[in-house]
Design a protein around this motif. Structure first.
Motif, PDB file in Angstrom:
ATOM      1  N   ALA A  65      -0.121 -15.519  82.462  1.00 43.84           N
ATOM      2  CA  ALA A  65       1.276 -15.224  82.128  1.00 43.84           C
ATOM      3  C   ALA A  65       1.623 -15.770  80.741  1.00 43.84           C
ATOM      4  CB  ALA A  65       2.210 -15.813  83.180  1.00 43.84           C
ATOM      5  N   ARG A  66       1.149 -16.984  80.424  1.00 45.09           N
ATOM      6  CA  ARG A  66       1.408 -17.554  79.093  1.00 45.09           C
ATOM      7  C   ARG A  66       0.739 -16.724  78.008  1.00 45.09           C
ATOM      8  NH1 ARG A  66      -0.933 -22.715  79.158  1.00 45.09           N
ATOM      9  NH2 ARG A  66      -0.908 -22.951  81.378  1.00 45.09           N
ATOM     10  N   GLN A  67      -0.494 -16.286  78.255  1.00 43.18           N
ATOM     11  CA  GLN A  67      -1.199 -15.483  77.263  1.00 43.18           C
ATOM     12  C   GLN A  67      -0.552 -14.112  77.102  1.00 43.18           C
ATOM     13  OE1 GLN A  67      -5.364 -15.505  78.271  1.00 43.18           O
ATOM     14  NE2 GLN A  67      -5.657 -17.564  77.467  1.00 43.18           N
ATOM     15  N   GLU A  68      -0.064 -13.527  78.209  1.00 36.48           N
ATOM     16  CA  GLU A  68       0.630 -12.246  78.113  1.00 36.48           C
ATOM     17  C   GLU A  68       1.928 -12.389  77.323  1.00 36.48           C
ATOM     18  OE1 GLU A  68       0.988 -11.068  82.205  1.00 36.48           O
ATOM     19  OE2 GLU A  68      -0.921  -9.980  82.168  1.00 36.48           O
ATOM     20  N   ALA A  69       2.654 -13.508  77.540  1.00 40.37           N
ATOM     21  CA  ALA A  69       3.892 -13.753  76.784  1.00 40.37           C
ATOM     22  C   ALA A  69       3.570 -13.921  75.297  1.00 40.37           C
ATOM     23  CB  ALA A  69       4.609 -14.984  77.323  1.00 40.37           C
ATOM     24  N   ALA A  70       2.500 -14.661  74.993  1.00 42.87           N
ATOM     25  CA  ALA A  70       2.103 -14.841  73.586  1.00 42.87           C
ATOM     26  C   ALA A  70       1.685 -13.511  72.979  1.00 42.87           C
ATOM     27  CB  ALA A  70       0.960 -15.861  73.489  1.00 42.87           C
ATOM     28  N   LEU A  71       1.002 -12.676  73.752  1.00 45.70           N
ATOM     29  CA  LEU A  71       0.606 -11.363  73.262  1.00 45.70           C
ATOM     30  C   LEU A  71       1.829 -10.491  72.991  1.00 45.70           C
ATOM     31  CD1 LEU A  71      -1.579  -9.260  72.644  1.00 45.70           C
ATOM     32  CD2 LEU A  71      -1.563  -8.666  75.080  1.00 45.70           C
ATOM     33  N   ARG A  72       2.798 -10.500  73.910  1.00 50.45           N
ATOM     34  CA  ARG A  72       4.034  -9.735  73.699  1.00 50.45           C
ATOM     35  C   ARG A  72       4.753 -10.210  72.446  1.00 50.45           C
ATOM     36  NH1 ARG A  72       4.507 -10.097  79.124  1.00 50.45           N
ATOM     37  NH2 ARG A  72       5.921 -11.862  79.021  1.00 50.45           N
ATOM     38  N   GLN A  73       4.823 -11.528  72.268  1.00 51.50           N
ATOM     39  CA  GLN A  73       5.483 -12.082  71.084  1.00 51.50           C
ATOM     40  C   GLN A  73       4.743 -11.654  69.814  1.00 51.50           C
ATOM     41  OE1 GLN A  73       5.663 -16.363  71.101  1.00 51.50           O
ATOM     42  NE2 GLN A  73       7.336 -16.413  69.645  1.00 51.50           N
ATOM     43  N   SER A  74       3.412 -11.665  69.850  1.00 52.87           N
ATOM     44  CA  SER A  74       2.632 -11.234  68.692  1.00 52.87           C
ATOM     45  C   SER A  74       2.842  -9.756  68.414  1.00 52.87           C
ATOM     46  CB  SER A  74       1.138 -11.501  68.921  1.00 52.87           C
ATOM     47  OG  SER A  74       0.901 -12.876  69.021  1.00 52.87           O
ATOM     48  N   GLU A  75       2.905  -8.944  69.478  1.00 50.85           N
ATOM     49  CA  GLU A  75       3.143  -7.511  69.291  1.00 50.85           C
ATOM     50  C   GLU A  75       4.523  -7.252  68.701  1.00 50.85           C
ATOM     51  OE1 GLU A  75       2.417  -6.136  73.267  1.00 50.85           O
ATOM     52  OE2 GLU A  75       0.283  -5.760  72.873  1.00 50.85           O
ATOM     53  N   GLU A  76       5.537  -8.022  69.164  1.00 52.98           N
ATOM     54  CA  GLU A  76       6.886  -7.867  68.610  1.00 52.98           C
ATOM     55  C   GLU A  76       6.910  -8.254  67.141  1.00 52.98           C
ATOM     56  OE1 GLU A  76       9.362 -10.239  71.150  1.00 52.98           O
ATOM     57  OE2 GLU A  76       9.166  -8.842  72.837  1.00 52.98           O
ATOM     58  N   LYS A  77       6.225  -9.336  66.791  1.00 54.39           N
ATOM     59  CA  LYS A  77       6.163  -9.782  65.400  1.00 54.39           C
ATOM     60  C   LYS A  77       5.451  -8.739  64.543  1.00 54.39           C
ATOM     61  CE  LYS A  77       6.587 -12.753  62.037  1.00 54.39           C
ATOM     62  NZ  LYS A  77       7.866 -13.008  61.417  1.00 54.39           N
ATOM     63  N   ALA A  79       5.287  -5.526  65.145  1.00 50.15           N
ATOM     64  CA  ALA A  79       6.194  -4.380  65.008  1.00 50.15           C
ATOM     65  C   ALA A  79       7.275  -4.671  63.976  1.00 50.15           C
ATOM     66  CB  ALA A  79       6.820  -4.042  66.357  1.00 50.15           C
ATOM     67  N   GLN A  80       7.777  -5.904  63.984  1.00 49.49           N
ATOM     68  CA  GLN A  80       8.801  -6.306  63.014  1.00 49.49           C
ATOM     69  C   GLN A  80       8.241  -6.251  61.590  1.00 49.49           C
ATOM     70  OE1 GLN A  80       9.980 -10.400  63.390  1.00 49.49           O
ATOM     71  NE2 GLN A  80      11.848 -10.116  62.226  1.00 49.49           N
ATOM     72  N   LEU A  81       7.022  -6.745  61.405  1.00 54.11           N
ATOM     73  CA  LEU A  81       6.403  -6.718  60.079  1.00 54.11           C
ATOM     74  C   LEU A  81       6.111  -5.284  59.636  1.00 54.11           C
ATOM     75  CD1 LEU A  81       3.948  -9.747  60.385  1.00 54.11           C
ATOM     76  CD2 LEU A  81       6.044  -9.622  59.019  1.00 54.11           C
ATOM     77  N   GLU A  82       5.693  -4.437  60.574  1.00 54.27           N
ATOM     78  CA  GLU A  82       5.469  -3.028  60.232  1.00 54.27           C
ATOM     79  C   GLU A  82       6.768  -2.363  59.797  1.00 54.27           C
ATOM     80  OE1 GLU A  82       3.663  -1.365  63.733  1.00 54.27           O
ATOM     81  OE2 GLU A  82       1.660  -2.048  63.166  1.00 54.27           O
ATOM     82  N   GLU A  83       7.872  -2.695  60.487  1.00 53.94           N
ATOM     83  CA  GLU A  83       9.169  -2.126  60.122  1.00 53.94           C
ATOM     84  C   GLU A  83       9.590  -2.606  58.734  1.00 53.94           C
ATOM     85  OE1 GLU A  83      12.728  -0.095  60.060  1.00 53.94           O
ATOM     86  OE2 GLU A  83      10.929   0.223  61.261  1.00 53.94           O
ATOM     87  N   GLU A  84       9.387  -3.901  58.443  1.00 52.93           N
ATOM     88  CA  GLU A  84       9.722  -4.434  57.123  1.00 52.93           C
ATOM     89  C   GLU A  84       8.885  -3.741  56.048  1.00 52.93           C
ATOM     90  OE1 GLU A  84       9.419  -8.697  56.982  1.00 52.93           O
ATOM     91  OE2 GLU A  84      10.765  -8.940  58.691  1.00 52.93           O
TER      92      GLU A  84
END
Length: 158
Positions: A65-77, A79-84
């Motif tokens: 669960a911790r690794q999945e949360a870290a993966l989701r956070q990395s994916e969001e980051k 996506a944010q960098l791709e948008e920037e």
């Protein structure tokens, strides 16, 4: 890859597993589970094999669960960098901005060189303050409040 079927012994419990991995990979996983269960058995007071298996499963689920949360956070980051990057116009947009900045830097350097090349008399002199006179002090962030001098009280006057 074809399915593999093998028997493994984990802390005295015989299990038969089948899957898409080879026997060596299944044995490595079994060894990791055996090691985790042995840690629980060594630290938990009067733990049975069943309790150790449940605690080990819970620990592994928590890690997952911790690794999945870290993966989701990395994916969001990401996506944010791709948008920037998309907003900046991609690599070409960044190159164009860099070229603009370099052009402005060259102009500024040229102005500095021209000012330094001028004789000292041609450069405007800083205005001199008359000696011995007090320098008026005020807060540049606040508008002047009349012609008050000295300390101003903020307490109510009766």
């Amino acid at each position: 890859m074809e399915k593999t079927r093998c028997r493994l012994n984990i802390c005295g419990v015989e299990v038969t597993v089948s899957g898409d991995m080879d026997r060596a990979a299944a044995e490595r996983i079994a060894e990791a589970v055996r090691s985790r269960m042995q840690q629980v058995l060594n630290t938990a007071y009067a733990a049975s094999i069943e309790k150790a298996a449940v605690i080990t499963a819970m620990n592994l689920c928590e890690e997952l669960a911790r690794q999945e949360a870290a993966l989701r956070q990395s994916e969001e980051k990401a996506a944010q960098l791709e948008e920037e990057l998309r907003q900046l116009g991609g690599a070409e947009g960044l190159r164009a901005r860099l070229q603009q900045a370099e052009g402005k830097l060259k102009l500024a350097e040229e102005q500095v060189r021209r000012l330094q090349a001028q004789p000292a008399a041609a450069q405007p002199a800083a205005p001199e303050k008359p000696a011995g006179q007090p320098v008026p002090m005020r807060n540049p962030l606040r508008p002047d409040i009349g012609e008050q001098e000295g300390l101003v009280s903020f307490f109510a006057k009766e």
